[in-house]
Design a protein around this motif. Sequence first.
Motif, short mmCIF file in Angstrom:
data_model
loop_
_atom_site.label_atom_id
_atom_site.label_comp_id
_atom_site.label_asym_id
_atom_site.label_seq_id
_atom_site.Cartn_x
_atom_site.Cartn_y
_atom_site.Cartn_z
N LEU A 34 0.67 -1.18 -0.06
CA LEU A 34 0.07 0.01 -0.07
C LEU A 34 0.74 1.50 0.16
CD1 LEU A 34 -2.65 -1.02 2.58
CD2 LEU A 34 -3.32 -0.37 0.00
N LEU A 35 2.26 1.28 0.60
CA LEU A 35 3.00 2.39 0.48
C LEU A 35 3.90 2.22 -0.74
CD1 LEU A 35 3.74 2.13 4.36
CD2 LEU A 35 2.73 4.19 3.08
N GLY A 36 3.56 1.38 -1.65
CA GLY A 36 4.28 1.56 -2.72
C GLY A 36 5.33 0.50 -3.19
N ALA A 37 5.64 -0.22 -2.03
CA ALA A 37 6.80 -1.22 -2.19
C ALA A 37 6.41 -2.53 -3.12
CB ALA A 37 7.38 -1.59 -1.05
N ALA A 38 7.12 -3.29 -3.73
CA ALA A 38 6.79 -4.75 -4.32
C ALA A 38 7.22 -5.32 -3.31
CB ALA A 38 7.98 -4.63 -5.46
N VAL A 39 6.15 -6.46 -3.38
CA VAL A 39 6.25 -7.22 -1.93
C VAL A 39 6.14 -8.88 -2.64
CG1 VAL A 39 4.90 -8.20 -0.10
CG2 VAL A 39 5.17 -5.66 -0.71
N LEU A 40 7.00 -9.50 -1.96
CA LEU A 40 6.79 -10.97 -2.09
C LEU A 40 6.80 -11.70 -0.98
CD1 LEU A 40 9.66 -12.74 -4.57
CD2 LEU A 40 8.76 -13.82 -2.58
N ALA A 41 5.62 -12.53 -0.67
CA ALA A 41 5.24 -13.31 0.53
C ALA A 41 5.46 -14.94 0.38
CB ALA A 41 3.72 -13.19 0.81
N VAL A 42 6.24 -15.22 1.54
CA VAL A 42 6.65 -16.57 1.55
C VAL A 42 5.75 -17.39 2.59
CG1 VAL A 42 8.58 -18.13 1.99
CG2 VAL A 42 8.97 -16.06 0.71
N GLU A 43 4.96 -18.27 2.17
CA GLU A 43 4.16 -18.91 3.34
C GLU A 43 4.08 -20.48 2.81
OE1 GLU A 43 2.17 -20.28 6.19
OE2 GLU A 43 2.66 -18.05 6.17
N GLN A 44 4.11 -21.26 3.99
CA GLN A 44 4.13 -22.62 3.64
C GLN A 44 2.82 -23.28 3.70
OE1 GLN A 44 5.86 -25.15 6.88
NE2 GLN A 44 5.45 -23.83 8.33
N GLY A 87 16.65 -18.63 -4.97
CA GLY A 87 16.16 -18.26 -6.39
C GLY A 87 15.44 -16.99 -6.39
N LEU A 88 15.09 -16.51 -5.12
CA LEU A 88 13.95 -15.46 -5.04
C LEU A 88 14.77 -14.13 -5.45
CD1 LEU A 88 11.71 -16.15 -2.18
CD2 LEU A 88 11.39 -16.48 -4.52
N PRO A 89 14.39 -13.19 -6.08
CA PRO A 89 15.19 -11.74 -6.33
C PRO A 89 15.61 -11.19 -4.89
CG PRO A 89 12.73 -11.40 -6.85
CD PRO A 89 12.99 -13.08 -6.53
N GLU A 90 16.65 -10.37 -5.22
CA GLU A 90 17.10 -9.86 -3.95
C GLU A 90 16.24 -8.74 -3.10
OE1 GLU A 90 19.79 -11.47 -2.82
OE2 GLU A 90 20.09 -12.72 -4.51
N PRO A 91 16.09 -8.72 -1.92
CA PRO A 91 15.36 -8.00 -1.25
C PRO A 91 16.21 -6.82 -0.74
CG PRO A 91 15.95 -9.53 0.42
CD PRO A 91 16.63 -10.17 -0.91
N ASP A 92 15.37 -5.66 -0.66
CA ASP A 92 15.83 -4.30 0.09
C ASP A 92 15.59 -4.42 1.45
OD1 ASP A 92 16.81 -2.79 -2.17
OD2 ASP A 92 14.81 -2.83 -2.62
N ALA A 93 14.36 -5.12 2.12
CA ALA A 93 14.20 -5.23 3.23
C ALA A 93 13.34 -6.60 3.59
CB ALA A 93 13.37 -4.10 3.96
N VAL A 146 18.25 -15.33 5.74
CA VAL A 146 17.81 -14.27 5.29
C VAL A 146 19.13 -13.26 5.21
CG1 VAL A 146 16.53 -11.99 5.95
CG2 VAL A 146 15.29 -14.26 5.90
N VAL A 147 19.86 -13.09 6.28
CA VAL A 147 20.99 -12.36 6.44
C VAL A 147 22.02 -12.86 5.42
CG1 VAL A 147 20.48 -11.72 8.82
CG2 VAL A 147 21.88 -13.46 8.27
N ALA A 148 22.18 -14.15 5.05
CA ALA A 148 22.94 -14.26 4.03
C ALA A 148 22.70 -13.62 2.57
CB ALA A 148 23.11 -15.99 3.71
N ARG A 149 21.51 -12.98 2.53
CA ARG A 149 21.21 -12.53 1.38
C ARG A 149 21.28 -11.07 1.22
NH1 ARG A 149 17.61 -15.91 -1.81
NH2 ARG A 149 17.68 -14.34 -3.64
N ARG A 150 22.00 -10.52 2.58
CA ARG A 150 22.59 -9.31 2.62
C ARG A 150 21.49 -7.95 2.15
NH1 ARG A 150 25.54 -9.14 6.17
NH2 ARG A 150 26.66 -7.44 5.71
N PRO A 151 20.31 -8.08 2.80
CA PRO A 151 19.16 -7.06 2.70
C PRO A 151 19.67 -5.96 3.47
CG PRO A 151 18.23 -8.61 4.08
CD PRO A 151 19.59 -9.37 3.38
N GLU A 152 19.22 -4.60 3.23
CA GLU A 152 19.48 -3.46 3.81
C GLU A 152 19.08 -3.59 5.32
OE1 GLU A 152 18.26 0.15 1.95
OE2 GLU A 152 19.23 -0.56 0.17
#
Length: 435
Positions: free
Chosen positions: A304-314, A346-352, A366-372
């Motif tokens: 809603l605040l303009g970000a692209a979002v990828l949700a992971v849920e099992q 294989g997911l695209p690199e996140p900013d957060a 998660v931290v291995a992917r080095r998001p900000e």
Amino acid sequence: MTRAEPATPVDPRAGVTVVGLDAAGAPPHPALAPVLATAGLVVGAARHLAAVAVPAGADTVTLGPLVPALHRLADTVAAGVPAVVLASGDPGLFGIVRRLRAAGLPLRVVPAVSSVAAAFARAGLPWDGAAVVTAHGRDLQPALNACRALPLVAVLTAPGTGAAELGAGLIGWPRRLLVAEHLGTDAERISEVTPERAATGTWADPHVVLSRTEPEPAEAAAPRASADAVPAPFSAGGMRVDNQPAAAPAGGWALPEVRYAHRDSMITKSEVRALVVARLRPRLGRLVWDVGAGSGSVGIECALLGAAVLAVEQDPEAGATIRANATAHAVTVRLVTGRAPEALAGLPEPDAVFVGGGGADVLAAVVARRPERVVLTLAALDRVAPAVGLLRAAGYRVEGSQLSAARLADLPGGSIRLAATNPVVVLTGERQCPT
């Protein structure tokens, strides 16, 4: 009271006239011929210089690196000699006008139809609610994430940051791409393709890409969100009805839980969600992962605040709830059904990243992917110290808060009490730049 001095009009004959050449293929603006006739210097790309009648006595500069051209223009203006800069379409739209103004040059601008306007016209689409972004000479990721987040985006491209790269990055998102090549020329070609087709195609430069949301199939068994959900900000054509392509949501954020479908109270409470979303810093051009998404409320509010979002849920049932909630709030949330950390590969690199579920192995992945930024919520105190240690060992500066809220609740007879919610620890890790 001091009276303002009257403005002194700029004499275009002693400055720089920037003339746009029509991206739709129309003849040059009538103002071009007289300014060319008196110009002592004409600056433009090779194709622009070849398209006009440069007077025999005028010097020309073919644009490559911009700094030498700026120096020549400054010297010409200082000498009192008129100069003309030729540009594509509307040079005030992600064009050369910004750089010329920054150089302190006196300007008169004569725009033409921009390549963006021409591309929308070719497609027969309105574009008053579209976002216009550029990947020309810039990092591709913000433009790509705008396409992932918003229903209608125009992207100005460059070699290496064009339709193929955008298509590759949009695979998995429900999008259709319109690629407009060589607008206004005999070689013009307009193609509507899937992201997969765009990624494998060969596209001529220059081109413009329009990204549109493609409706996903309805989930027949998807649960319905509350009737109190925020009214959809988009019209049937995918346009913002409030004329704000990426504005803060009119209905706000940190919404009450009743605005979302959820089961067994498995939803981040609004008080906690307010801090989590603030810490994630969602905005247009950023990609946020919501890991262990549950109802999807955190990711949806980032969208809603303009970000692209990828949700992971099992849980597939929770996945259906996330889709229903995203639809109710008229945002795009890409859903990946699978168990983290394996599902993150294989997911695209996140900013957060928001980690709403999972153990230390998920946080480590998660931290291995080095998001900000990494934000997580913990109800169990024995998990706090290991999480802090893991984040710090990975080079993150860690802040934390314990939140407990007491909500108003009615009592019989008209009295009011405070009903406590379960306390939650919110940890925020901010990646530190290497020293």
